[in-house]
Motif scaffolding. Structure first.
Motif, PDB file in Angstrom:
ATOM      1  N   ALA A 128       0.862  -1.200   0.123  1.00 11.41           N
ATOM      2  CA  ALA A 128       0.008  -0.089   0.032  1.00 11.41           C
ATOM      3  C   ALA A 128       0.979   1.131   0.077  1.00 11.41           C
ATOM      4  CB  ALA A 128      -0.990  -0.086   0.987  1.00 11.41           C
ATOM      5  N   HIS A 129       2.001   1.262   0.867  1.00 15.03           N
ATOM      6  CA  HIS A 129       2.788   2.383   0.854  1.00 15.03           C
ATOM      7  C   HIS A 129       3.556   2.605  -0.460  1.00 15.03           C
ATOM      8  CE1 HIS A 129       5.967   5.280   2.419  1.00 15.03           C
ATOM      9  NE2 HIS A 129       6.707   4.642   2.010  1.00 15.03           N
ATOM     10  N   MET A 130       4.002   1.441  -1.339  1.00 15.79           N
ATOM     11  CA  MET A 130       4.829   1.638  -2.351  1.00 15.79           C
ATOM     12  C   MET A 130       3.787   2.028  -3.539  1.00 15.79           C
ATOM     13  SD  MET A 130       6.702  -1.683  -4.216  1.00 15.79           S
ATOM     14  CE  MET A 130       7.303  -2.029  -2.426  1.00 15.79           C
ATOM     15  N   LEU A 131       2.558   1.761  -3.390  1.00 21.81           N
ATOM     16  CA  LEU A 131       1.520   2.032  -4.542  1.00 21.81           C
ATOM     17  C   LEU A 131       1.157   3.673  -4.399  1.00 21.81           C
ATOM     18  CD1 LEU A 131      -0.718  -1.033  -4.467  1.00 21.81           C
ATOM     19  CD2 LEU A 131       0.617  -0.459  -6.285  1.00 21.81           C
ATOM     20  N   SER A 132       1.091   4.051  -3.230  1.00 23.40           N
ATOM     21  CA  SER A 132       0.612   5.598  -2.888  1.00 23.40           C
ATOM     22  C   SER A 132       1.974   6.113  -3.305  1.00 23.40           C
ATOM     23  CB  SER A 132       0.504   5.576  -1.378  1.00 23.40           C
ATOM     24  OG  SER A 132      -0.823   5.023  -0.901  1.00 23.40           O
ATOM     25  N   GLU A 133       3.164   5.708  -3.198  1.00 24.56           N
ATOM     26  CA  GLU A 133       4.306   6.691  -3.713  1.00 24.56           C
ATOM     27  C   GLU A 133       4.386   6.340  -5.190  1.00 24.56           C
ATOM     28  OE1 GLU A 133       7.235   7.771  -1.551  1.00 24.56           O
ATOM     29  OE2 GLU A 133       5.468   8.000  -0.377  1.00 24.56           O
ATOM     30  N   LEU A 134       3.906   5.566  -5.741  1.00 22.54           N
ATOM     31  CA  LEU A 134       3.888   5.684  -7.195  1.00 22.54           C
ATOM     32  C   LEU A 134       2.771   6.272  -8.103  1.00 22.54           C
ATOM     33  CD1 LEU A 134       4.971   1.539  -7.529  1.00 22.54           C
ATOM     34  CD2 LEU A 134       6.170   3.806  -8.465  1.00 22.54           C
ATOM     35  N   GLY A 135       1.934   6.930  -6.932  1.00 27.22           N
ATOM     36  CA  GLY A 135       0.915   7.675  -7.623  1.00 27.22           C
ATOM     37  C   GLY A 135      -0.430   7.236  -7.491  1.00 27.22           C
ATOM     38  N   ALA A 136      -0.670   6.009  -6.997  1.00 30.41           N
ATOM     39  CA  ALA A 136      -1.774   5.557  -6.992  1.00 30.41           C
ATOM     40  C   ALA A 136      -2.932   5.895  -6.238  1.00 30.41           C
ATOM     41  CB  ALA A 136      -1.795   3.879  -6.992  1.00 30.41           C
ATOM     42  N   GLU A 137      -4.181   5.705  -6.456  1.00 27.46           N
ATOM     43  CA  GLU A 137      -5.201   6.167  -5.525  1.00 27.46           C
ATOM     44  C   GLU A 137      -5.695   4.988  -4.900  1.00 27.46           C
ATOM     45  OE1 GLU A 137      -9.981   7.209  -6.501  1.00 27.46           O
ATOM     46  OE2 GLU A 137      -8.688   8.750  -7.167  1.00 27.46           O
ATOM     47  N   VAL A 138      -5.105   4.727  -3.522  1.00 28.47           N
ATOM     48  CA  VAL A 138      -5.300   3.526  -2.780  1.00 28.47           C
ATOM     49  C   VAL A 138      -6.350   3.319  -1.977  1.00 28.47           C
ATOM     50  CG1 VAL A 138      -4.061   1.922  -1.430  1.00 28.47           C
ATOM     51  CG2 VAL A 138      -2.719   3.205  -3.106  1.00 28.47           C
ATOM     52  N   TYR A 139      -7.179   2.387  -2.258  1.00 27.79           N
ATOM     53  CA  TYR A 139      -8.317   1.977  -1.284  1.00 27.79           C
ATOM     54  C   TYR A 139      -7.881   0.850  -0.404  1.00 27.79           C
ATOM     55  CZ  TYR A 139     -11.149   5.044  -4.143  1.00 27.79           C
ATOM     56  OH  TYR A 139     -11.716   6.340  -4.710  1.00 27.79           O
ATOM     57  N   ALA A 140      -7.561   1.095   0.868  1.00 29.18           N
ATOM     58  CA  ALA A 140      -6.731   0.024   1.755  1.00 29.18           C
ATOM     59  C   ALA A 140      -7.792  -0.363   2.755  1.00 29.18           C
ATOM     60  CB  ALA A 140      -5.670   0.805   2.544  1.00 29.18           C
ATOM     61  N   LEU A 141      -7.990  -1.840   2.843  1.00 32.66           N
ATOM     62  CA  LEU A 141      -8.967  -2.345   3.312  1.00 32.66           C
ATOM     63  C   LEU A 141      -8.383  -3.328   4.569  1.00 32.66           C
ATOM     64  CD1 LEU A 141     -11.162  -3.708   0.357  1.00 32.66           C
ATOM     65  CD2 LEU A 141     -10.956  -1.442   1.542  1.00 32.66           C
TER      66      LEU A 141
END
Length: 273
Positions: free
Chosen positions: A26-39
């Motif tokens: 989740a951290h990596m994806l956010s750093e890559l600019g994704a809109e992350v929905y974390a469950l």
């Protein structure tokens, strides 16, 4: 490299985001600019676009969470999972596989061509070939929790090892769905980690009272546990634009553990064929 991975602006759903591999991903994806929905059933402390509570063994909880997810989803990461012990075999199968399948199939209508799914299986499920008939019988059930519970009650010997069975199901499900989803241009893959330092492992050796010596038998030849980030990296790669022709793969991420077993250089404790 960020542009090559292709996550900028993509809508990502990820389960198990509160700790371990899911948190790292989740951290990596956010750093890559994704809109992350974390469950997760636990609080998500990583900085993401949206954090939602979800109990993966409760259809009502999953349905409630689905109402808060976007109408379009570009990629799904199935990272939620629990050890057995301390969780019962039934709880483990429901959380690790049935909840994963239920959420995945509910989200599939929201995925467009080019979508991708990546799940965390385990080297503990690598003996799936020896149990294929039972696994296929379980996968043939309707994807609801009641059918799964009834089947497990009727077949207790098959799922006595709830963790191993849940991961065998995940691996075979991934392979089966590759052909089903190919016509829509959606990819599905999994990784099978070797033992990884995480809250999961702490729970297994703590409440689960699993001796560390027993887990050490499954460490690769480098003799150490992986980190969450070392598992998140290949997981993120599998759902990225750099793997756009990869589907139906169960990728061992184990620093050669399975290779050692396949070549007979160490004992085949998991009955991998």
């Amino acid at each position: 490299m960020s542009a090559l991975l292709g996550y900028q602006g993509k809508r990502i759903v990820i389960t198990g985001a509160a700790s371990g591999m899911g948190q790292a991903a989740a951290h990596m994806l956010s750093e890559l600019g994704a809109e992350v929905y974390a469950l997760d059933i636990a609080p998500v402390m990583t900085s993401v676009y949206s954090a939602l509570m979800m109990d993966m063994q409760d259809a009502a909880s999953i349905d409630a969470g689905l109402q808060q997810l976007p109408d379009r989803v570009d990629a799904l990461f199935n990272c939620a999972g629990v050890p057995s012990p301390p969780f019962s075999a039934e709880e483990t199968v429901l959380i690790n596989f049935c909840g994963m399948r239920y959420l995945t199939e509910k989200l599939l209508p929201r995925m467009t061509e080019g979508g991708a799914i990546a799940s965390i299986a385990s080297t503990a499920g690598m003996g799936w070939r020896n149990h294929l008939d039972s696994v296929k019988a379980f996968l043939a059930l309707e994807p609801d929790f009641e059918s799964a519970r009834a089947w497990m009650v009727a077949n207790p010997e098959v799922c006595a090892d709830g963790y191993g069975f849940s991961k065998q199901c995940m691996i075979v499900y991934t392979m089966q769905q590759a052909a089903v989803l190919a016509g829509r241009g959606i990819r599905i893959n999994a990784i099978s980690p070797s033992p990884t330092a995480s809250g999961f492992m702490d729970k297994l050796t703590g409440e689960g009272q699993m001796p560390a010596e027993a887990i050490d038998l499954f460490l690769p030849a480098n003799g150490r546990y992986a980190s969450g980030a070392e598992m998140a990296q290949p997981l993120v790669w599998l759902n990225s634009a750099m793997a756009e022709f990869v589907s139906g793969v169960n990728l061992p991420v184990d620093f050669g553990y399975c290779a050692e077993v396949f070549t007979g250089t160490r004992d085949n404790l998991l009955n991998i064929s």
